[in-house]
Design an enzyme around this catalytic site. Structure first.
Site, short mmCIF file in Angstrom:
data_model
loop_
_atom_site.label_atom_id
_atom_site.label_comp_id
_atom_site.label_asym_id
_atom_site.label_seq_id
_atom_site.Cartn_x
_atom_site.Cartn_y
_atom_site.Cartn_z
N LYS A 8 1.47 -1.39 -0.37
CA LYS A 8 -0.15 -0.09 0.15
C LYS A 8 1.17 0.76 0.00
O LYS A 8 1.08 1.69 0.61
CB LYS A 8 -0.83 -0.34 0.98
N1 PMP Z 1 -7.88 -1.53 -2.80
C1 PMP Z 1 -7.47 -0.53 -2.99
C2 PMP Z 1 -6.22 -0.04 -4.14
C3 PMP Z 1 -7.74 -0.32 -1.87
O1 PMP Z 1 -7.20 1.49 -1.18
C4 PMP Z 1 -8.17 -0.27 0.02
C5 PMP Z 1 -8.20 0.38 0.74
N2 PMP Z 1 -6.92 0.24 1.51
C6 PMP Z 1 -8.52 -1.66 -0.69
C7 PMP Z 1 -7.98 -2.35 -1.49
C8 PMP Z 1 -9.61 -1.70 0.56
O2 PMP Z 1 -8.01 -2.42 1.57
P1 PMP Z 1 -9.47 -2.76 3.10
O3 PMP Z 1 -10.19 -3.36 3.05
O4 PMP Z 1 -7.73 -3.02 3.96
O5 PMP Z 1 -9.64 -1.00 3.42
#
Ligand code: PMP
Length: 304
Positions: free
Chosen positions: A157
């Site tokens: 991320k």
């Molecule tokens: N994909 C992307 C590109 C994101 O930015 C997010 C948000 N963090 C998610 C999926 C979902 O991940 P999470 O459930 O861990 O927030």
């Protein structure tokens, strides 16, 4: 404008308006940062952070992929997240931890720059709107693809990855949709600009597999756990674009988006055109757990 009160910066709390970094910091020029989006929920026992451990683990994993050592232990980081919520009197809210390459030199090489960290927290309601939680959102399949597997790692991320997300989001908004979904390098469905995706057809639940250039979402993982608990078959595999059009139900998952139904894709009505019955069941169970109405049997909540 975000009102974030006091922000934790490298171990000290600073007023939001004074939380500044040098304009020549490496992260600003080259996207060399790693972040998380975390939510805290109000429960009958007070505030609780949802899956704190998993978020911190993913933050450290994102940094590791980019050969970056976070200058704090995970315990110190978790403690700082809780302290940030407490100092800002937040029983619920959104938390944004960020680890980034700071100010020293401006060559592409990040190794010469310090690794800094910050944590902010503020109130944030429903990401795609209160109404969307039931009515669903209208989505466009983007003309932009997700990052190819041998380009920028999507399991990290990383700040820079969100340029791709911005292209997807902007195109969708400019074209009159609320969100965009991108296909992966092979043309299969990947994810939304900031959400993972679930597709329901004939009682089976599908979500793109981890080789589909999507972020390994923590809400995605929670939904898989909840769906299994209900006895649904879950398939993690390549999803062709046209399967979206003929799905019975589709929903997004994410820390910001939580569980948001999709009502239309490319103007084609999905199922009943609003939240479907399986989505509703999973959504209700999710909120019962995170808001402390149901037993927290997976230890997802850190009370503070
Ligand atoms: N994909 C992307 C590109 C994101 O930015 C997010 C948000 N963090 C998610 C999926 C979902 O991940 P999470 O459930 O861990 O927030």
């Amino acid at each position: 404008m975000i009102e974030a009160g006091k922000i934790w910066m490298d171990g000290e709390f600073v007023d939001c308006e004074d939380a500044k970094i040098n304009i020549l910091s490496h992260v600003i020029h080259y996207g060399s940062g790693f972040f998380e989006g975390v939510r805290a929920y109000k429960t009958p026992k007070g505030g609780a952070v949802f899956r704190l451990k998993e978020h911190t683990d993913r933050l450290y994993d994102s940094a590791k992929i980019y050969r970056t050592e976070v200058p704090y232990t995970k315990e110190e980081f978790n403690k700082a997240i809780i302290e940030t919520l407490k100092i800002n009197n937040l029983q619920k809210g959104y938390i944004r931890p960020l680890v980034y390459r700071g100010y020293n030199a401006l060559g592409v090489n990040p190794f010469t720059c310090p690794v800094n960290a910050m944590i902010a927290a503020w109130k944030w309601g429903k990401y795609l709107g209160e109404e969307a939680m039931k009515q669903g959102v209208s989505v466009k399949i983007s003309s932009w693809r997700r990052l190819a597997p041998d380009t920028m790692p999507t399991m990290a991320k990383a700040c820079g990855n969100y340029l791709a997300s911005q292209l997807i989001k902007m195109e969708a908004l400019e074209d009159g949709y609320e969100e965009g979904i991108a296909l992966d390098y092979n043309g299969y469905v990947s994810e939304g600009s900031g959400e993972n995706l679930f597709v329901i057809k004939n009682g089976v639940i599908y979500t793109p597999a981890m080789n589909g250039s999507a972020l390994p979402g923590i809400t995605r993982d929670a939904v898989i756990t909840i769906a299994k608990e209900f006895g649904y078959e879950i398939r993690q595999e390549g999803i062709p674009r046209e399967m979206l059009y003929i799905a019975d139900e589709i929903f997004f998952t994410g820390t910001a988006a939580e569980i948001t139904p999709v009502s239309k894709i490319d103007k084609i009505v999905i199922g009943c055109g609003q939240r479907g019955p399986i989505t509703e069941k999973i959504q209700n169970r999710f909120f019962d757990i995170v808001e402390g109405r149901a037993e927290d049997k997976y230890n997802w909540l850190t009370h503070y």
